[in-house]
Design an enzyme around this catalytic site. Sequence first.
Site, mmCIF file in Angstrom:
data_model
loop_
_atom_site.group_PDB
_atom_site.id
_atom_site.type_symbol
_atom_site.label_atom_id
_atom_site.label_comp_id
_atom_site.label_asym_id
_atom_site.label_seq_id
_atom_site.Cartn_x
_atom_site.Cartn_y
_atom_site.Cartn_z
ATOM 1 C CB SER A 177 -0.898 0.028 1.241
ATOM 2 O OG SER A 177 -1.649 -1.153 1.332
ATOM 3 C CD GLN A 178 -0.862 6.938 -1.640
ATOM 4 O OE1 GLN A 178 -1.938 6.470 -2.040
ATOM 5 N NE2 GLN A 178 -0.638 8.229 -1.537
#
Length: 227
Positions: free
Chosen positions: A75-76
């Site tokens: 994930s970011q």
Amino acid sequence: MNLRMRLQPEAIGTGMTSQRVRDRLVERLRENGIRDERVLNAIRTVPRHMFVDEALATRAYEDTALPIGHGQTISQPWVVAKMTEALFDEGKTPAKVLEVGTGSGYQAAILAALGLEVHTVERIGELLRTARKRFRQLGMNIRSKHDDGRIGWPENGPFDAIVVTAAAPALVDALTVQLAPGGTLVAPVGGPSSQSLLKLTKDADGVVTQQSLAPVVFVPLLSGMID
Ligand code: SAH
């Protein structure tokens, strides 16, 4: 070959994962509304470049999701920070957390760095094995299992916090049930093109309330397990 040229590749490698580069990511998260210093500190400390393939290590401190194989992504950082911060809202200090979707292991490592007892479930065996190696290398004692995380981890529950890192069309009841009174669950809910990061809190009497934190894009929460 002169000395400078010979040293360059290594110097670049070090530079792109250096403390200065990590600090820059933290500043960026702060500018984008992440306020909890404990969470920012965890992002500063956990070496995200260890959670991606070596070829992508130089991009590890960009605020972006990156591929981890099997069509999945780490994930970011902003999304990891936002989800983690939500667990500590309103002065809460959760002790035990369940993560559904171990993936690279990065989100689990951030939670462990914050001192939580982490339980994480992943349906893809190979991703889980790689994540476990990283936990060992970092000396992190994270409990993990290879399973369909939509059933949660009932034997180890209830949990003060639950983090779902793959998107489903609706909140999963089995997970809400494993949330302790006073606990917080964060999960992306929606279809492939439009998802909302939902925060669900359960009060001391078991009454749940829900709010939307941000629009997000996650890979889908799938059923069954694969090797
Ligand atoms: N938290 C991860 C994000 C990985 S992407 C990280 O920090 O890197 C989401 C992950 O959820 C993928 O690895 C995917 O295989 C996993 N996943 C999807 N459906 C699942 C399910 N039902 N049970 C467990 N894991 C699941």
